[in-house]
Write a protein that holds these residues in place. Sequence first.
Motif, PDB file in Angstrom:
ATOM      1  N   PRO A 219       0.850  -1.189   0.000  1.00 36.57           N
ATOM      2  CA  PRO A 219       0.000   0.000   0.000  1.00 36.57           C
ATOM      3  C   PRO A 219       0.890   1.244   0.000  1.00 36.57           C
ATOM      4  O   PRO A 219       1.864   1.324   0.731  1.00 36.57           O
ATOM      5  CB  PRO A 219      -0.769  -0.100   1.314  1.00 36.57           C
ATOM      6  CG  PRO A 219      -0.646  -1.505   1.747  1.00 36.57           C
ATOM      7  CD  PRO A 219       0.623  -2.030   1.155  1.00 36.57           C
ATOM      8  N   GLY A 220       0.589   2.191  -0.825  1.00 37.00           N
ATOM      9  CA  GLY A 220       1.408   3.386  -0.945  1.00 37.00           C
ATOM     10  C   GLY A 220       2.219   3.400  -2.223  1.00 37.00           C
ATOM     11  O   GLY A 220       2.758   4.434  -2.595  1.00 37.00           O
ATOM     12  N   ASP A 221       2.336   2.264  -2.882  1.00 36.86           N
ATOM     13  CA  ASP A 221       2.980   2.228  -4.192  1.00 36.86           C
ATOM     14  C   ASP A 221       1.988   2.749  -5.230  1.00 36.86           C
ATOM     15  O   ASP A 221       0.810   2.421  -5.203  1.00 36.86           O
ATOM     16  CB  ASP A 221       3.405   0.808  -4.554  1.00 36.86           C
ATOM     17  CG  ASP A 221       4.560   0.309  -3.710  1.00 36.86           C
ATOM     18  OD1 ASP A 221       5.204   1.133  -3.050  1.00 36.86           O
ATOM     19  OD2 ASP A 221       4.813  -0.902  -3.727  1.00 36.86           O
ATOM     20  N   ILE A 222       2.463   3.576  -6.118  1.00 39.40           N
ATOM     21  CA  ILE A 222       1.589   4.221  -7.104  1.00 39.40           C
ATOM     22  C   ILE A 222       1.562   3.388  -8.378  1.00 39.40           C
ATOM     23  O   ILE A 222       2.603   3.087  -8.958  1.00 39.40           O
ATOM     24  CB  ILE A 222       2.080   5.645  -7.406  1.00 39.40           C
ATOM     25  CG1 ILE A 222       2.033   6.484  -6.135  1.00 39.40           C
ATOM     26  CG2 ILE A 222       1.268   6.272  -8.517  1.00 39.40           C
ATOM     27  CD1 ILE A 222       2.682   7.838  -6.270  1.00 39.40           C
ATOM     28  N   LEU A 223       0.356   3.018  -8.810  1.00 35.99           N
ATOM     29  CA  LEU A 223       0.170   2.263 -10.044  1.00 35.99           C
ATOM     30  C   LEU A 223      -0.973   2.897 -10.828  1.00 35.99           C
ATOM     31  O   LEU A 223      -2.102   2.962 -10.341  1.00 35.99           O
ATOM     32  CB  LEU A 223      -0.158   0.799  -9.749  1.00 35.99           C
ATOM     33  CG  LEU A 223      -0.447  -0.089 -10.949  1.00 35.99           C
ATOM     34  CD1 LEU A 223       0.776  -0.209 -11.839  1.00 35.99           C
ATOM     35  CD2 LEU A 223      -0.907  -1.454 -10.484  1.00 35.99           C
ATOM     36  N   ILE A 224      -0.659   3.401 -11.999  1.00 32.57           N
ATOM     37  CA  ILE A 224      -1.665   4.023 -12.854  1.00 32.57           C
ATOM     38  C   ILE A 224      -1.693   3.252 -14.168  1.00 32.57           C
ATOM     39  O   ILE A 224      -0.690   3.206 -14.883  1.00 32.57           O
ATOM     40  CB  ILE A 224      -1.345   5.504 -13.115  1.00 32.57           C
ATOM     41  CG1 ILE A 224      -1.300   6.274 -11.791  1.00 32.57           C
ATOM     42  CG2 ILE A 224      -2.368   6.107 -14.067  1.00 32.57           C
ATOM     43  CD1 ILE A 224      -0.816   7.702 -11.930  1.00 32.57           C
TER      44      ILE A 224
ATOM     45  N   PHE B 263       2.034   3.241 -15.515  1.00 35.13           N
ATOM     46  CA  PHE B 263       3.024   3.969 -14.741  1.00 35.13           C
ATOM     47  C   PHE B 263       3.065   3.359 -13.351  1.00 35.13           C
ATOM     48  O   PHE B 263       2.040   3.199 -12.692  1.00 35.13           O
ATOM     49  CB  PHE B 263       2.662   5.458 -14.647  1.00 35.13           C
ATOM     50  CG  PHE B 263       3.592   6.235 -13.771  1.00 35.13           C
ATOM     51  CD1 PHE B 263       4.854   6.586 -14.207  1.00 35.13           C
ATOM     52  CD2 PHE B 263       3.199   6.618 -12.498  1.00 35.13           C
ATOM     53  CE1 PHE B 263       5.714   7.303 -13.394  1.00 35.13           C
ATOM     54  CE2 PHE B 263       4.049   7.331 -11.671  1.00 35.13           C
ATOM     55  CZ  PHE B 263       5.309   7.670 -12.130  1.00 35.13           C
ATOM     56  N   TYR B 264       4.259   2.995 -12.898  1.00 32.49           N
ATOM     57  CA  TYR B 264       4.417   2.381 -11.592  1.00 32.49           C
ATOM     58  C   TYR B 264       5.552   3.079 -10.866  1.00 32.49           C
ATOM     59  O   TYR B 264       6.659   3.215 -11.391  1.00 32.49           O
ATOM     60  CB  TYR B 264       4.728   0.892 -11.744  1.00 32.49           C
ATOM     61  CG  TYR B 264       4.987   0.211 -10.434  1.00 32.49           C
ATOM     62  CD1 TYR B 264       3.969   0.013  -9.525  1.00 32.49           C
ATOM     63  CD2 TYR B 264       6.260  -0.214 -10.100  1.00 32.49           C
ATOM     64  CE1 TYR B 264       4.207  -0.600  -8.311  1.00 32.49           C
ATOM     65  CE2 TYR B 264       6.510  -0.821  -8.897  1.00 32.49           C
ATOM     66  CZ  TYR B 264       5.482  -1.011  -8.007  1.00 32.49           C
ATOM     67  OH  TYR B 264       5.723  -1.605  -6.807  1.00 32.49           O
ATOM     68  N   PHE B 265       5.286   3.558  -9.651  1.00 36.53           N
ATOM     69  CA  PHE B 265       6.310   4.184  -8.830  1.00 36.53           C
ATOM     70  C   PHE B 265       6.208   3.605  -7.415  1.00 36.53           C
ATOM     71  O   PHE B 265       5.255   3.898  -6.686  1.00 36.53           O
ATOM     72  CB  PHE B 265       6.145   5.705  -8.803  1.00 36.53           C
ATOM     73  CG  PHE B 265       7.270   6.397  -8.106  1.00 36.53           C
ATOM     74  CD1 PHE B 265       8.534   6.414  -8.657  1.00 36.53           C
ATOM     75  CD2 PHE B 265       7.065   7.029  -6.896  1.00 36.53           C
ATOM     76  CE1 PHE B 265       9.581   7.053  -8.021  1.00 36.53           C
ATOM     77  CE2 PHE B 265       8.094   7.670  -6.246  1.00 36.53           C
ATOM     78  CZ  PHE B 265       9.359   7.678  -6.812  1.00 36.53           C
ATOM     79  N   PRO B 266       7.178   2.792  -7.011  1.00 36.02           N
ATOM     80  CA  PRO B 266       7.115   2.107  -5.710  1.00 36.02           C
ATOM     81  C   PRO B 266       7.564   2.992  -4.540  1.00 36.02           C
ATOM     82  O   PRO B 266       8.686   2.879  -4.057  1.00 36.02           O
ATOM     83  CB  PRO B 266       8.050   0.923  -5.910  1.00 36.02           C
ATOM     84  CG  PRO B 266       9.050   1.415  -6.895  1.00 36.02           C
ATOM     85  CD  PRO B 266       8.304   2.348  -7.802  1.00 36.02           C
ATOM     86  N   VAL B 267       6.695   3.870  -4.082  1.00 37.60           N
ATOM     87  CA  VAL B 267       7.053   4.815  -3.022  1.00 37.60           C
ATOM     88  C   VAL B 267       7.350   4.080  -1.713  1.00 37.60           C
ATOM     89  O   VAL B 267       8.431   4.239  -1.133  1.00 37.60           O
ATOM     90  CB  VAL B 267       5.922   5.854  -2.814  1.00 37.60           C
ATOM     91  CG1 VAL B 267       6.249   6.780  -1.669  1.00 37.60           C
ATOM     92  CG2 VAL B 267       5.663   6.628  -4.080  1.00 37.60           C
ATOM     93  N   MET B 268       6.421   3.287  -1.226  1.00 32.64           N
ATOM     94  CA  MET B 268       6.615   2.595   0.058  1.00 32.64           C
ATOM     95  C   MET B 268       7.730   1.559  -0.019  1.00 32.64           C
ATOM     96  O   MET B 268       8.489   1.387   0.930  1.00 32.64           O
ATOM     97  CB  MET B 268       5.316   1.917   0.507  1.00 32.64           C
ATOM     98  CG  MET B 268       4.294   2.880   1.049  1.00 32.64           C
ATOM     99  SD  MET B 268       4.908   3.874   2.427  1.00 32.64           S
ATOM    100  CE  MET B 268       5.123   2.655   3.681  1.00 32.64           C
ATOM    101  N   THR B 269       7.829   0.876  -1.133  1.00 33.12           N
ATOM    102  CA  THR B 269       8.904  -0.098  -1.294  1.00 33.12           C
ATOM    103  C   THR B 269      10.259   0.599  -1.220  1.00 33.12           C
ATOM    104  O   THR B 269      11.176   0.109  -0.557  1.00 33.12           O
ATOM    105  CB  THR B 269       8.751  -0.833  -2.644  1.00 33.12           C
ATOM    106  OG1 THR B 269       7.479  -1.478  -2.678  1.00 33.12           O
ATOM    107  CG2 THR B 269       9.835  -1.860  -2.830  1.00 33.12           C
TER     108      THR B 269
END
Length: 72
Positions: free
Chosen positions: A35-40, A47-53
């Motif tokens: 939860p917190g990883d951005i997936l659009i 578009f995927y940006f793994p913020v929490m990871t």
Amino acid sequence: MNSFPKILITVGVLCIIIGGLWLLIGRMIPLGKLPGDILIKRENSTFYFPVMTSIIISIVLSLLFFIIGRFR
């Protein structure tokens, strides 16, 4: 020049060990799907940006380097 090949072999072995651990741990801990990883997802792109990871990996590596630094 004799130490340079030994350093390369050591770095290679460490990369293999880290890669193997990454595969094993990746099956147990769902890094990249937190939860917190951005997936659009759009029609033609994703578009995927793994913020929490990224944050978790940063914390773990910081603790690891802190512990290693304390014992040096």
